[in-house]
Design a protein around this motif. Structure first.
Motif: not given
Length: 193
Positions: A9-11, A31-33, A134-136, A169-171
């Motif tokens: 997911q991250i890399f 905020q979580q990011v 990416r992790a989120l 940033l987004g989907y």
């Protein structure tokens, strides 16, 4: 050996987003990011990175005159564009974030060291931010194709914060992805001494 899903997911499966769906990014997720990214290490815990979230079309319009042609459409249509900036006076917070006295004065009294520390660690903070996003579950499209002086004049007229790079940033819309470009091999990029 199987690859952990988090690494995929991250890399490994993650790609630079070239366009996004219209799914909004909730402010609570931004905020979580940040809360996750701020945990990444910086020298002396300096934390000079600052983030400006452009979440509305009107906010992104302020960025338009600074964007290169190739980044214009994807930025105007992104759910969020982040100005990753550096606080040139990050050291004013050192008494809150560092465990020894004198750090503020050390940086305040040495402009070259303060600038080098801010640049290096501000960029690290931006990288941590993208890994956290990416992790989120978010996709990132980092960009350096813009006029920094125009962004600084528009968003940071007092000069304290300075733009470093932008991240859409987004989907991500996978139909707009470019083929993955090659990466340098270990032997090309590394030395073991």
């Amino acid at each position: 050996m199987t690859t952990p899903i988090s690494l995929e997911q991250i890399f490994l499966d993650a790609r630079t987003a070239n366009g996004f769906t219209d799914q909004p990014v909730p402010p609570a997720l931004l905020q979580q990011v940040y809360e996750l990214a701020r945990m990444g290490p910086t020298s002396m815990n300096t934390q000079p990175t600052r983030y400006v979230f452009l979440t509305t079309p009107a906010a992104r319009e302020r960025l338009r005159p600074a964007l290169s042609e190739g980044n214009l459409d994807k930025t105007m249509s992104a759910p969020v564009t982040v100005i990753v900036a550096t606080d040139t006076r990050f050291y004013e917070f050192m008494s809150e974030v560092w465990h020894r006295e004198g750090a503020r004065e050390m940086f305040a009294g040495n402009a070259a060291m303060a600038q080098a520390t801010a640049t290096r660690n501000g960029t690290l903070g931006g990288a941590y931010f993208m890994v956290a996003a990416r992790a989120l579950g978010l996709d990132c499209g980092p960009m350096s194709g813009f006029d920094i002086a125009k962004v600084n004049a528009e968003f940071f007229p007092d000069g304290r914060w300075q733009a470093n790079f932008l991240v859409n940033l987004g989907y991500g819309d996978d139909s707009l992805l470019f083929p993955r470009n090659a990466r340098l091999s270990f032997d090309q990029a590394c030395q073991v001494l």
